[in-house]
Design a protein around this motif. Structure first.
Motif, short mmCIF file in Angstrom:
data_model
loop_
_atom_site.label_atom_id
_atom_site.label_comp_id
_atom_site.label_asym_id
_atom_site.label_seq_id
_atom_site.Cartn_x
_atom_site.Cartn_y
_atom_site.Cartn_z
N GLU A 112 1.03 -1.03 -0.25
CA GLU A 112 0.18 0.07 -0.06
C GLU A 112 0.81 1.18 -0.06
N ILE A 113 0.56 2.10 -1.04
CA ILE A 113 1.32 3.39 -0.97
C ILE A 113 0.37 4.73 -1.09
N GLU A 114 0.63 5.50 0.11
CA GLU A 114 -0.16 6.50 0.26
C GLU A 114 0.40 7.85 0.35
N ASP A 115 -0.01 8.81 -0.39
CA ASP A 115 0.68 10.15 -0.53
C ASP A 115 -0.50 11.17 0.15
N GLU A 116 0.04 12.66 0.23
CA GLU A 116 -0.79 13.61 0.98
C GLU A 116 -1.31 14.45 -0.18
N GLY A 117 -1.55 14.07 -1.33
CA GLY A 117 -2.10 14.72 -2.24
C GLY A 117 -3.63 14.72 -2.24
N GLU A 118 -4.03 15.49 -3.52
CA GLU A 118 -5.65 15.56 -3.74
C GLU A 118 -6.34 14.48 -4.03
N GLY A 119 -5.23 13.49 -4.70
CA GLY A 119 -5.92 12.11 -5.11
C GLY A 119 -6.41 12.52 -6.64
N TYR A 120 -6.49 11.23 -7.23
CA TYR A 120 -6.97 11.47 -8.82
C TYR A 120 -7.88 10.23 -8.93
N ASP A 121 -8.36 10.55 -10.20
CA ASP A 121 -9.18 9.46 -10.87
C ASP A 121 -8.50 8.27 -11.76
N ASP B 192 -6.01 -1.90 -6.26
CA ASP B 192 -7.34 -0.75 -6.21
C ASP B 192 -6.90 0.49 -5.68
N PHE B 193 -7.62 1.40 -5.50
CA PHE B 193 -7.54 2.74 -4.97
C PHE B 193 -8.45 3.18 -3.82
N ASN B 194 -7.99 3.86 -2.97
CA ASN B 194 -9.24 4.41 -2.09
C ASN B 194 -10.03 5.36 -2.85
N GLU B 195 -11.34 5.82 -2.44
CA GLU B 195 -12.12 6.54 -2.96
C GLU B 195 -11.44 7.81 -3.30
N LYS B 196 -10.50 8.57 -2.54
CA LYS B 196 -9.78 9.83 -2.87
C LYS B 196 -8.92 9.76 -3.95
N GLY B 197 -8.21 8.60 -4.08
CA GLY B 197 -7.34 8.37 -5.15
C GLY B 197 -6.03 8.85 -4.62
N ASN B 198 -5.87 8.79 -3.53
CA ASN B 198 -4.34 8.99 -3.24
C ASN B 198 -3.70 7.99 -2.29
N LYS B 199 -4.37 6.84 -2.45
CA LYS B 199 -3.69 5.50 -1.88
C LYS B 199 -3.93 4.40 -2.79
#
Lengths: 131, 110
Positions: A74-83, A115-122
Motif C-alpha cells: 500500500e502506498i499513500e501520498d498526501e496529495g489531492e488524489g486522482y481518478d 485498487d485505490f481508495n475513494e480519494k485516489g491518493n492510496k
C-alpha cells in the motif's frame, strides 16, 4: 513493514530495497521480484511526483506485508488524489510516442490486483508470490 | 549505469551497463543528446548488460528514438533480457522499436 519517506525521488530505491529484502528469504522467483520492485518504484514515484507534486514537506507512506501466498503493498501520498481511470492507455497511437504515462499501466499489468481508495491518493497492490 | 560508445562499420554502438531508471535516465539522455546533436545516422543500443528498466527508462529510449527520427536517424536495440523484452511487449514498444536478435543482425539489417 512500514516505511515513511519525504517526497524526493532519491528515496524510491530505499522503498523497493526494503520490500525486496523482506521477501529475500521466501524463495520468490527473480521474475516476480523484478515485477514487485518495478511496481513499488512506479507507485512511489507517482505518489511523489503526481500525488505530492514533489513537495518535500509532504510524506509518502508505504506498507508491505505477506498474507498467505500473496504480497500486499500500500502506498499513500498526501496529495489531492486522482481518478485512476483517467490514465490513458499508452499503447494507442496517441500514447505510444509519449515519454510518460506507462508507470500505472505497467502496475496494472504486472500485479495481480490493484485498487485505490475513494480519494485516489492510496494504491493497494497485491501479487501472488509462488509459484 | 554506464554507456560505452564504440564506432564500428560506419555506425555507433552504445553498450549500456546497469539499470535504466529514473536515477540513471538523465545521464543516459546526456550521452545520446551528444550523438543526436551530431546527427549520428545509425545507432545500435546494446542492452545485454542491462538488468533493470522502469517506465522512465522506457520513456528515455522513446525520447532518443523520437529525436533520431527527427533527422532521419535509425536506432536498433539488441541484447535485451527476456524480462526486459516482456516490458516492451506489454507496452507495445516492441512494435515501435527495431529490436534485433544479435549485434550482427542489427549491423547487417541497417
Amino acid at each position: 513493514m512500514f516505511i515513511d519517506i519525504p517526497s524526493d525521488i532519491i528515496h524510491i530505491r530505499k522503498v523497493s530495497s526494503d520490500i525486496l529484502s523482506s521477501l529475500s528469504s521466501r524463495g520468490v522467483a527473480e521474475d516476480k521480484l523484478f515485477d514487485i520492485r518495478l511496481c513499488a518504484e512506479e507507485a512511489v514515484r507517482n505518489a511523489i511526483v503526481h500525488g505530492n507534486q514533489g513537495n518535500k514537506r509532504l510524506r509518502v507512506k508505504v506498507a508491505c506485508w505477506v498474507d498467505g501466498d500473496k504480497v500486499f503493498i500500500e502506498i499513500e501520498d498526501e496529495g489531492e488524489g486522482y481518478d485512476p481511470k483517467s490514465v490513458p492507455d499508452p499503447r494507442g497511437d496517441n500514447g505510444i510516442m509519449k515519454e510518460s504515462g506507462r508507470g500505472m499501466f505497467l502496475i496494472r499489468k504486472l500485479m495481480d490486483k490493484v485498487d485505490f481508495n475513494e480519494k485516489g491518493n492510496k494504491i493497494r497492490m497485491e501479487k501472488k508470490l509462488w509459484p | 549505469m554506464a554507456v560505452k560508445t564504440e564506432s564500428k562499420d560506419g555506425l555507433m554502438i552504445c553498450r549500456m551497463e546497469g539499470e535504466i531508471d529514473i536515477s540513471s535516465s538523465p545521464d543516459i539522455k546526456k550521452v545520446f543528446d551528444k550523438l543526436i546533436a551530431q546527427k549520428t545516422p545509425k545507432i545500435i543500443v546494446d542492452l545485454v548488460s542491462v538488468s533493470y528498466v522502469d517506465s522512465s527508462g522506457l520513456a528515455t529510449l522513446v525520447g532518443i528514438l523520437k529525436n533520431m527520427r527527427s533527422y532521419g536517424g535509425k536506432m536498433k536495440l539488441v541484447g535485451m533480457s527476456s524480462k526486459i523484452k516482456s516490458l516492451f511487449e506489454i507496452t507495445k514498444l516492441d512494435k515501435l522499436f527495431d529490436i534485433a536478435a544479435s549485434e550482427e543482425e542489427a549491423i547487417t539489417g541497417f
